[in-house]
Motif scaffolding. Sequence first.
Motif, PDB file in Angstrom:
ATOM      1  N   HIS A 196      22.056  50.546   8.726  1.00 13.79           N
ATOM      2  CA  HIS A 196      21.728  51.227   9.986  1.00 13.79           C
ATOM      3  C   HIS A 196      22.416  52.584  10.094  1.00 13.79           C
ATOM      4  N   TYR A 197      23.560  52.749   9.421  1.00 15.32           N
ATOM      5  CA  TYR A 197      24.403  53.922   9.643  1.00 15.32           C
ATOM      6  C   TYR A 197      24.339  54.962   8.530  1.00 15.32           C
ATOM      7  N   LEU A 198      23.694  54.645   7.399  1.00 18.29           N
ATOM      8  CA  LEU A 198      23.722  55.524   6.232  1.00 18.29           C
ATOM      9  C   LEU A 198      22.624  56.589   6.287  1.00 18.29           C
ATOM     10  N   TRP A 199      22.883  57.720   5.613  1.00 16.84           N
ATOM     11  CA  TRP A 199      21.946  58.841   5.622  1.00 16.84           C
ATOM     12  C   TRP A 199      21.728  59.378   4.209  1.00 16.84           C
ATOM     13  N   ARG A 200      20.544  59.976   4.044  1.00 13.08           N
ATOM     14  CA  ARG A 200      20.285  60.842   2.887  1.00 13.08           C
ATOM     15  C   ARG A 200      20.175  62.276   3.401  1.00 13.08           C
ATOM     16  N   ARG A 201      20.482  63.226   2.534  1.00  7.77           N
ATOM     17  CA  ARG A 201      20.407  64.629   2.951  1.00  7.77           C
ATOM     18  C   ARG A 201      19.009  64.998   3.438  1.00  7.77           C
ATOM     19  N   GLU A 202      18.000  64.502   2.705  1.00  8.21           N
ATOM     20  CA  GLU A 202      16.627  64.873   3.035  1.00  8.21           C
ATOM     21  C   GLU A 202      16.241  64.401   4.435  1.00  8.21           C
ATOM     22  N   GLN A 203      16.767  63.243   4.844  1.00 10.17           N
ATOM     23  CA  GLN A 203      16.463  62.747   6.184  1.00 10.17           C
ATOM     24  C   GLN A 203      16.985  63.702   7.251  1.00 10.17           C
ATOM     25  N   ALA A 204      18.212  64.144   7.078  1.00  5.25           N
ATOM     26  CA  ALA A 204      18.797  65.063   8.057  1.00  5.25           C
ATOM     27  C   ALA A 204      18.088  66.414   8.046  1.00  5.25           C
ATOM     28  N   LYS A 205      17.743  66.902   6.857  1.00  4.47           N
ATOM     29  CA  LYS A 205      17.073  68.205   6.751  1.00  4.47           C
ATOM     30  C   LYS A 205      15.736  68.212   7.477  1.00  4.47           C
ATOM     31  N   LYS A 206      14.995  67.116   7.393  1.00  2.74           N
ATOM     32  CA  LYS A 206      13.686  67.048   8.038  1.00  2.74           C
ATOM     33  C   LYS A 206      13.798  67.072   9.564  1.00  2.74           C
ATOM     34  N   LEU A 207      14.922  66.609  10.088  1.00  4.12           N
ATOM     35  CA  LEU A 207      15.082  66.504  11.535  1.00  4.12           C
ATOM     36  C   LEU A 207      15.609  67.781  12.181  1.00  4.12           C
ATOM     37  N   LEU A 208      16.275  68.632  11.392  1.00  4.02           N
ATOM     38  CA  LEU A 208      17.031  69.749  11.965  1.00  4.02           C
ATOM     39  C   LEU A 208      16.548  71.083  11.422  1.00  4.02           C
ATOM     40  N   ASP A 209      16.732  72.120  12.236  1.00  3.83           N
ATOM     41  CA  ASP A 209      16.441  73.457  11.716  1.00  3.83           C
ATOM     42  C   ASP A 209      17.588  73.891  10.801  1.00  3.83           C
ATOM     43  N   ALA A 210      17.440  75.054  10.187  1.00  2.00           N
ATOM     44  CA  ALA A 210      18.364  75.477   9.130  1.00  2.00           C
ATOM     45  C   ALA A 210      19.791  75.603   9.633  1.00  2.00           C
ATOM     46  N   ASP A 211      19.988  76.249  10.790  1.00  2.00           N
ATOM     47  CA  ASP A 211      21.348  76.447  11.292  1.00  2.00           C
ATOM     48  C   ASP A 211      22.004  75.124  11.671  1.00  2.00           C
ATOM     49  N   ALA A 212      21.235  74.272  12.341  1.00  2.00           N
ATOM     50  CA  ALA A 212      21.793  72.983  12.748  1.00  2.00           C
ATOM     51  C   ALA A 212      22.143  72.140  11.523  1.00  2.00           C
ATOM     52  N   TYR A 213      21.263  72.145  10.526  1.00  2.00           N
ATOM     53  CA  TYR A 213      21.569  71.365   9.322  1.00  2.00           C
ATOM     54  C   TYR A 213      22.796  71.919   8.603  1.00  2.00           C
ATOM     55  N   LEU A 214      22.915  73.228   8.534  1.00  2.00           N
ATOM     56  CA  LEU A 214      24.075  73.834   7.878  1.00  2.00           C
ATOM     57  C   LEU A 214      25.364  73.379   8.552  1.00  2.00           C
ATOM     58  N   LEU A 215      25.352  73.336   9.880  1.00  2.00           N
ATOM     59  CA  LEU A 215      26.537  72.892  10.609  1.00  2.00           C
ATOM     60  C   LEU A 215      26.825  71.418  10.327  1.00  2.00           C
ATOM     61  N   ILE A 216      25.801  70.573  10.410  1.00  2.00           N
ATOM     62  CA  ILE A 216      25.978  69.141  10.174  1.00  2.00           C
ATOM     63  C   ILE A 216      26.411  68.886   8.734  1.00  2.00           C
ATOM     64  N   GLU A 217      25.785  69.571   7.797  1.00  2.51           N
ATOM     65  CA  GLU A 217      26.111  69.389   6.383  1.00  2.51           C
ATOM     66  C   GLU A 217      27.572  69.722   6.108  1.00  2.51           C
ATOM     67  N   THR A 218      28.048  70.816   6.686  1.00  4.29           N
ATOM     68  CA  THR A 218      29.416  71.260   6.435  1.00  4.29           C
ATOM     69  C   THR A 218      30.428  70.419   7.199  1.00  4.29           C
ATOM     70  N   LEU A 219      30.101  70.089   8.451  1.00  2.07           N
ATOM     71  CA  LEU A 219      31.041  69.351   9.295  1.00  2.07           C
ATOM     72  C   LEU A 219      31.193  67.909   8.833  1.00  2.07           C
ATOM     73  N   TYR A 220      30.087  67.270   8.449  1.00  2.00           N
ATOM     74  CA  TYR A 220      30.107  65.850   8.132  1.00  2.00           C
ATOM     75  C   TYR A 220      30.004  65.552   6.639  1.00  2.00           C
ATOM     76  N   ALA A 221      30.316  66.539   5.798  1.00  2.00           N
ATOM     77  CA  ALA A 221      30.483  66.344   4.349  1.00  2.00           C
ATOM     78  C   ALA A 221      29.206  65.948   3.624  1.00  2.00           C
ATOM     79  N   LEU A 222      28.047  66.342   4.155  1.00  2.00           N
ATOM     80  CA  LEU A 222      26.812  66.125   3.408  1.00  2.00           C
ATOM     81  C   LEU A 222      26.702  67.060   2.201  1.00  2.00           C
ATOM     82  N   ASP A 223      27.573  68.070   2.144  1.00  2.00           N
ATOM     83  CA  ASP A 223      27.589  68.966   0.988  1.00  2.00           C
ATOM     84  C   ASP A 223      28.485  68.436  -0.125  1.00  2.00           C
ATOM     85  N   LYS A 224      29.048  67.252   0.081  1.00  2.00           N
ATOM     86  CA  LYS A 224      29.874  66.597  -0.926  1.00  2.00           C
ATOM     87  C   LYS A 224      29.111  65.424  -1.534  1.00  2.00           C
TER      88      LYS A 224
END
Length: 719
Positions: A366-394
């Motif tokens: 229920h709690y796990l994510w893939r990068r592609e799922q988040a990217k589809k839901l968010l615009d570029a700036d929002a995804y960049l913030l989420i990716e950097t803040l929540y370690a999706l870039d790792k």
Amino acid sequence: MPVGRLLTSYCNHANIGTSPTAVTPLVRPLTNMQNNLQQASSLYLKQHAQQPVHWQPWSDSTLAEAAAADRPIFLSIGYAGSHWCQIMSRESFNDAVTADVLNQHFCCIKVDREERPDLDKVYLSAMQLLTQHGGGWPLNLFLDPHTLLPFFAGTYFPAQTQNGQPGFADLLMRLFEAYDKKREELTSQADKLSNTLKQLSSPVLDPELTDAALISACRDGLAERFDSAEGGFGQSMKFAMPGSIDRLLKHWAHLRRDNGVDKDTLELVMTTLTQIARGGVFDHIGGGFFRYAQDRQWRIPHFEKVLYDNAQLLSLYAQAMKLGGDVLFADALTTTLAWLMREMRDPQGGFYAGQDGASLGQRGRHYLWRREQAKKLLDADAYLLIETLYALDKPANVDNHWVLHRRDSYRSVIERLSMTQQSADALLSDARERLFEERAKRTPPITDKKILSGWNGLLITGLCDAFDALCNDAWLQTAQEVADFLRTHCWDGEHLSVCWQDGQTTGPAYLDDYAAVLQGLLTLLSHRWRDTDAAFAKALADTVVALFYDNDNGGFYFIGTDQPALIFNPKPSFDEALPPGNAVITQALHQLGQLLGDTTYLDAATNTLRWARAAMERYPANHCGLISALQSSESDFTVILRGPIDEIAQWRDALTKGYNPWLKIYCLPYDIGGPVPDYLPGLVSAATRANVSAFVFTDGQASQPISELAALRQALGLT
């Protein structure tokens, strides 16, 4: 992997066949040969109700039948959210061959540890003595049906042979053969265990350390276990251990009060709370804290949320907030409370026990994510913030998926991305809402909807503390509603029930339940006085002293005297996931004794500390709750404010700024109808009623009335 440990070389090396037909049943058959869990209210028991094992509930009739048939008892204790309980259930208890062995040779009893914490505590202690192992769940024991003493115990037993250990069905054969052929040896072992259990309670000894030395030894012991790099205690799997953090915070505050300086202790607290709130052990999208982290960095949680963890952590983060505003801590508080209100509250007003970490058969799905799922839901700036803040870039950290966690502070991330605070806040809020809406479409985790009185008592305290930190009146109102629920549904006027579910109560409450509810009521009364809460608190205190107190040695037993005796009655003092009942009840009775001027409560609290002293001195860092109770008994002030409601509320607000854990303040209007402290003036003139009068209770007596706020602050050492 936890594996049950064999207790006798006989079970390890006996040359007994592994086929289910290798041992002929030598005991008389049970008359009730079917699975009898269908009518159980417990989610955990219902999960086993359709299994081929002939499970029985723990009851007098079941025990009597086992004894009459001379059938050894297989006792299995667990709870719905336990990962290893689920594995053993799937591997062994759903297996027809294993079930046939159990049904032929044993009386099989299944127990929900949350509904029967007495059985869990007693048999966990027995298991630890037998195996010299810490224990866990499922807790599996084999009992002599005549004495109910275990002759073999362990936790998870693998279905197949592993590392030289026999598979579960083979082990069952060996144990039955041992029971049949080696009864005299097993009886002798059980007698030794019984004698050891009787000696577990600490003797009453005179102190060898001063109070100050004992308090310092506790602090030093915790500091030795502290992980300076990642926060928390230990170096691998990590639990939040709220009792330990609370003790360190109180240690620092009392030292500061006495003009001492101990920045290191405060750093231990703040580092740990920060790492937990940033880590994957906190649900950044939906709120709430998971049970524990499976790694040193707090990134990979055990995907289970329980009420008692979250209740205690609410209090901790709220107390830390009183040292200064913190956006991270405030977010943890507000989102956790939102989760509790949204997913954990029963329509009647109480709160559920917990949520399992599995959905659709996968842990954490229920709690796990893939990068592609988040990217589809968010615009570029929002995804960049989420990716950097929540370690999706790792790199992904759980089965090619991501558990969201923060590696850096929010401020450093938005500076790195060259965003303004305002734009980043808007992007983050919108992104989290979108991620939550998407996650809500997934199959949710299973919620265990039993309402446990003690855990709800802890939540009353957590809600009041959260109100103190962020002044949300709705949280204080919710605390009152929880108190009303417990009084209406779990209290019959004389006894508290341990559990309520689907309109029915389940069994009597235990020491921990009485203690937590009483402490919750006292915390609630210190925020908003209600006659019903005061009367309820006094009734609980009277019952717990009458049924649980050891009049000979001091301290409180876990099981009341009006309940059937088990193989022994514990007097808990060690810190566990839940604070020990003796620690909580000692603080609560000391507080209530000062509030009402009742020496019965004060004496019981004092004698409990005297009884526990030897254990506290032997293991200081394992007795944080009782050491906090000791410090409270020596240095707490109880202040009663009387006068017009608005004015006494203003005095209270002025006195409660900052973190002063030694200060307990109660606002008693003159028109209360509940219990009133005997030491307060009985006849008060209209002129006196029109102004605020303060009474300070300390060292066993109340002060003369104080009518000036400045004078009161001076008396309390707040100037």
